[in-house]
Design a protein around this motif. Structure first.
Motif, PDB file in Angstrom:
ATOM      1  N   SER A 190       0.814  -1.219   0.000  1.00 41.08           N
ATOM      2  CA  SER A 190       0.000   0.000   0.000  1.00 41.08           C
ATOM      3  C   SER A 190       0.847   1.269   0.000  1.00 41.08           C
ATOM      4  CB  SER A 190      -0.929  -0.005   1.222  1.00 41.08           C
ATOM      5  OG  SER A 190      -0.168   0.007   2.422  1.00 41.08           O
ATOM      6  N   TYR A 191       2.139   1.128  -0.201  1.00 41.11           N
ATOM      7  CA  TYR A 191       3.047   2.277  -0.064  1.00 41.11           C
ATOM      8  C   TYR A 191       2.635   3.439  -0.963  1.00 41.11           C
ATOM      9  CZ  TYR A 191       7.301   5.060   0.004  1.00 41.11           C
ATOM     10  OH  TYR A 191       8.191   6.096   0.138  1.00 41.11           O
ATOM     11  N   TRP A 192       2.396   3.167  -2.246  1.00 42.77           N
ATOM     12  CA  TRP A 192       2.119   4.247  -3.192  1.00 42.77           C
ATOM     13  C   TRP A 192       0.734   4.848  -2.980  1.00 42.77           C
ATOM     14  CZ3 TRP A 192       6.322   6.042  -5.100  1.00 42.77           C
ATOM     15  CH2 TRP A 192       7.410   5.190  -5.363  1.00 42.77           C
ATOM     16  N   ASN A 193      -0.157   4.122  -2.330  1.00 39.14           N
ATOM     17  CA  ASN A 193      -1.483   4.667  -2.043  1.00 39.14           C
ATOM     18  C   ASN A 193      -1.433   5.779  -1.004  1.00 39.14           C
ATOM     19  OD1 ASN A 193      -2.654   2.796  -3.802  1.00 39.14           O
ATOM     20  ND2 ASN A 193      -2.954   1.286  -2.174  1.00 39.14           N
ATOM     21  N   LEU A 194      -0.367   5.804  -0.229  1.00 40.94           N
ATOM     22  CA  LEU A 194      -0.237   6.796   0.838  1.00 40.94           C
ATOM     23  C   LEU A 194       0.485   8.061   0.382  1.00 40.94           C
ATOM     24  CD1 LEU A 194       0.746   4.362   3.752  1.00 40.94           C
ATOM     25  CD2 LEU A 194      -1.529   5.208   3.139  1.00 40.94           C
ATOM     26  N   VAL A 195       0.971   8.064  -0.850  1.00 38.95           N
ATOM     27  CA  VAL A 195       1.678   9.241  -1.364  1.00 38.95           C
ATOM     28  C   VAL A 195       0.664  10.346  -1.639  1.00 38.95           C
ATOM     29  CG1 VAL A 195       3.056  10.168  -3.256  1.00 38.95           C
ATOM     30  CG2 VAL A 195       3.545   7.883  -2.348  1.00 38.95           C
ATOM     31  N   GLU A 196       0.902  11.512  -1.060  1.00 40.68           N
ATOM     32  CA  GLU A 196      -0.001  12.643  -1.228  1.00 40.68           C
ATOM     33  C   GLU A 196       0.586  13.644  -2.213  1.00 40.68           C
ATOM     34  OE1 GLU A 196      -0.749  14.269   2.601  1.00 40.68           O
ATOM     35  OE2 GLU A 196      -1.854  12.515   3.322  1.00 40.68           O
ATOM     36  N   GLY A 197      -0.272  14.241  -3.033  1.00 40.19           N
ATOM     37  CA  GLY A 197       0.196  15.218  -4.001  1.00 40.19           C
ATOM     38  C   GLY A 197       0.926  14.549  -5.151  1.00 40.19           C
ATOM     39  N   THR A 198       1.675  15.345  -5.882  1.00 35.04           N
ATOM     40  CA  THR A 198       2.443  14.805  -7.004  1.00 35.04           C
ATOM     41  C   THR A 198       3.842  15.394  -6.982  1.00 35.04           C
ATOM     42  OG1 THR A 198       2.438  14.416  -9.395  1.00 35.04           O
ATOM     43  CG2 THR A 198       1.799  16.621  -8.639  1.00 35.04           C
ATOM     44  N   PHE A 199       4.677  14.902  -7.868  1.00 36.05           N
ATOM     45  CA  PHE A 199       6.048  15.388  -7.968  1.00 36.05           C
ATOM     46  C   PHE A 199       6.173  16.280  -9.195  1.00 36.05           C
ATOM     47  CE2 PHE A 199       6.491  10.950  -6.229  1.00 36.05           C
ATOM     48  CZ  PHE A 199       6.650  11.345  -4.906  1.00 36.05           C
ATOM     49  N   VAL A 249       6.007  -4.468  -8.368  1.00 37.54           N
ATOM     50  CA  VAL A 249       6.142  -3.864  -9.697  1.00 37.54           C
ATOM     51  C   VAL A 249       4.808  -3.295 -10.163  1.00 37.54           C
ATOM     52  CG1 VAL A 249       6.671  -4.285 -12.124  1.00 37.54           C
ATOM     53  CG2 VAL A 249       8.099  -5.312 -10.357  1.00 37.54           C
ATOM     54  N   ILE A 250       3.737  -4.069 -10.042  1.00 39.75           N
ATOM     55  CA  ILE A 250       2.445  -3.622 -10.557  1.00 39.75           C
ATOM     56  C   ILE A 250       1.961  -2.378  -9.820  1.00 39.75           C
ATOM     57  CG2 ILE A 250       1.076  -5.112  -9.047  1.00 39.75           C
ATOM     58  CD1 ILE A 250       0.334  -4.281 -12.738  1.00 39.75           C
ATOM     59  N   GLU A 251       2.244  -2.298  -8.521  1.00 41.73           N
ATOM     60  CA  GLU A 251       1.846  -1.116  -7.754  1.00 41.73           C
ATOM     61  C   GLU A 251       2.598   0.125  -8.225  1.00 41.73           C
ATOM     62  OE1 GLU A 251       1.002  -4.719  -5.254  1.00 41.73           O
ATOM     63  OE2 GLU A 251       2.734  -4.002  -6.395  1.00 41.73           O
ATOM     64  N   LEU A 252       3.876  -0.038  -8.544  1.00 43.29           N
ATOM     65  CA  LEU A 252       4.653   1.085  -9.055  1.00 43.29           C
ATOM     66  C   LEU A 252       4.139   1.526 -10.423  1.00 43.29           C
ATOM     67  CD1 LEU A 252       7.009   3.065  -9.001  1.00 43.29           C
ATOM     68  CD2 LEU A 252       8.509   1.216  -9.811  1.00 43.29           C
ATOM     69  N   ILE A 253       3.850   0.565 -11.293  1.00 44.74           N
ATOM     70  CA  ILE A 253       3.307   0.878 -12.614  1.00 44.74           C
ATOM     71  C   ILE A 253       1.981   1.630 -12.481  1.00 44.74           C
ATOM     72  CG2 ILE A 253       2.282  -0.151 -14.684  1.00 44.74           C
ATOM     73  CD1 ILE A 253       4.441  -2.335 -14.485  1.00 44.74           C
ATOM     74  N   GLU A 254       1.126   1.147 -11.576  1.00 49.13           N
ATOM     75  CA  GLU A 254      -0.158   1.804 -11.356  1.00 49.13           C
ATOM     76  C   GLU A 254       0.028   3.241 -10.886  1.00 49.13           C
ATOM     77  OE1 GLU A 254      -4.372   1.045  -8.943  1.00 49.13           O
ATOM     78  OE2 GLU A 254      -2.607  -0.210  -8.517  1.00 49.13           O
ATOM     79  N   PHE A 255       0.973   3.453  -9.990  1.00 47.44           N
ATOM     80  CA  PHE A 255       1.236   4.805  -9.482  1.00 47.44           C
ATOM     81  C   PHE A 255       1.712   5.729 -10.596  1.00 47.44           C
ATOM     82  CE2 PHE A 255       4.384   7.862  -7.898  1.00 47.44           C
ATOM     83  CZ  PHE A 255       3.583   8.614  -7.047  1.00 47.44           C
ATOM     84  N   LEU A 256       2.629   5.249 -11.428  1.00 47.12           N
ATOM     85  CA  LEU A 256       3.164   6.091 -12.496  1.00 47.12           C
ATOM     86  C   LEU A 256       2.101   6.395 -13.550  1.00 47.12           C
ATOM     87  CD1 LEU A 256       6.682   4.450 -12.914  1.00 47.12           C
ATOM     88  CD2 LEU A 256       6.158   6.664 -11.871  1.00 47.12           C
ATOM     89  N   LEU A 257       1.321   5.399 -13.942  1.00 44.85           N
ATOM     90  CA  LEU A 257       0.259   5.630 -14.930  1.00 44.85           C
ATOM     91  C   LEU A 257      -0.794   6.595 -14.392  1.00 44.85           C
ATOM     92  CD1 LEU A 257      -0.360   2.087 -16.458  1.00 44.85           C
ATOM     93  CD2 LEU A 257       0.677   4.062 -17.591  1.00 44.85           C
ATOM     94  N   GLY A 258      -1.012   6.561 -13.093  1.00 43.48           N
ATOM     95  CA  GLY A 258      -2.042   7.390 -12.503  1.00 43.48           C
ATOM     96  C   GLY A 258      -1.594   8.781 -12.107  1.00 43.48           C
TER      97      GLY A 258
END
Length: 311
Positions: A212-221, A242-251
């Motif tokens: 759930s790490y990337w779900n907790l990232v607030e805002g953007t870079f 890997v899939i969680e990172l891909i999802e974060f980047l695509l989103g």
């Protein structure tokens, strides 16, 4: 011709003979591979001149540092690769340097004494093309988890080779947060290695849930909002996280144009196994399920195209 140059510490005659041999074998060449095992002061400008290159002959320099090194002077090098021990590496380079690869590992209490690493990485903050080995990203994770001051990087293209585990995720976050102008991100993923997480430092950092790490990232870079256009993920793409990172980047990558996901396994410049895990084949049904998941993910950039390849 790539030359592995091995210096025997404390043996002046041996070192002098090695330099004589190297000068003969590298005349007319433009790349050099050195293995430095003793405390040395190395001036590549002078070495190039006596070797017949002229002051600007050596363009690609790969250095393996086995012991503390006094100084490396390489004023005309375009591409610099550093491997081995980080301790006391003192570098002096010119404005022509444009491509740096750091493959350092945990020699000599890497994480307990990492100030020299931070100093070195900060020196490369304005280089355009950077390759980071497994241990450097873990070090970024420690800086992030321990709230260390963050330097800002002007890197435009970053390549990472990772034995991907959850402890790499804060390091990737750290990279994205501090690379404001990042345009291309390339990640070679290999299976995690339990030996990566050792030493007293890891007992002092906060724990977290990797899934759930990337779900907790607030805002953007900044880089995701304005610059990141190309993402490549290679090798063991079905590994955990890997899939969680891909999802974060695509989103979150607002201007993303292309994402390439491939099981291509070879990385052109592996360094003595550092950052490279044991290869294993992925079952076809797992790859199929992974592909379906990837293509179902939402993309915030209207121009984003995802390419999937099985090699």
């Amino acid at each position: 011709m790539r030359v592995l140059h091995h210096l025997d510490p404390g043996d002046h005659e041996s070192r002098e003979a090695s330099f004589n041999c190297e000068r003969e074998r590298n005349v007319g060449d433009q790349q050099m591979h050195m293995r430095l095992m003793g405390r040395r002061f190395v001036c590549l400008n002078a070495l190039a001149s006596v070797g017949g290159f002229g002051g600007s002959g050596i363009k690609i320099l790969a250095v393996y540092v086995g012991y503390p090194l006094s100084k490396i002077i390489c004023p005309n090098v375009l591409t610099l690769e550093l491997d081995g021990s980080i301790n006391e590496v003192n570098l002096d380079w010119g404005s022509s340097l444009n491509d740096v690869a750091l493959y350092f590992c945990d020699f000599g209490g890497f994480f307990e004494e990492h100030e020299e690493v931070k100093t070195l990485v900060e020196k490369f903050c304005n280089i355009a093309y950077v390759t980071l080995g497994n241990w450097i990203i873990l070090l970024f994770s420690i800086w992030e988890l321990m709230y260390q001051p963050c330097p800002t990087f002007s890197w435009k293209s970053v390549t990472m080779t990772l034995n991907l585990a959850k402890w790499h995720l804060p390091g990737i976050y750290y990279l994205l947060e501090n690379c404001d102008f990042l345009e291309t991100l390339t990640i070679y993923v290999y299976p995690s290695n339990a030996k990566d997480i050792k030493g007293r430092t890891w007992n002092r950092v906060r724990n977290f849930d990797g899934r759930s790490y990337w779900n907790l990232v607030e805002g953007t870079f900044h880089c995701l909002a304005y610059h990141l256009k190309n993402v490549m993920v290679y090798a063991c793409v079905t590994e955990p996280y890997v899939i969680e990172l891909i999802e974060f980047l695509l989103g979150n990558a607002l201007v993303l144009e292309k994402m390439v996901i491939s099981t291509k396994r070879n990385f052109g410049e592996t360094r003595n196994g550092i950052g490279i895990g044991v290869q294993k084949d992925c079952p076809p049904d797992m790859l199929l399920e992974f592909s379906k998941k990837v293509f179902s993910l939402p993309r915030i950039s209207p121009r984003a195209v995802v390419h999937m390849a099985v090699c």
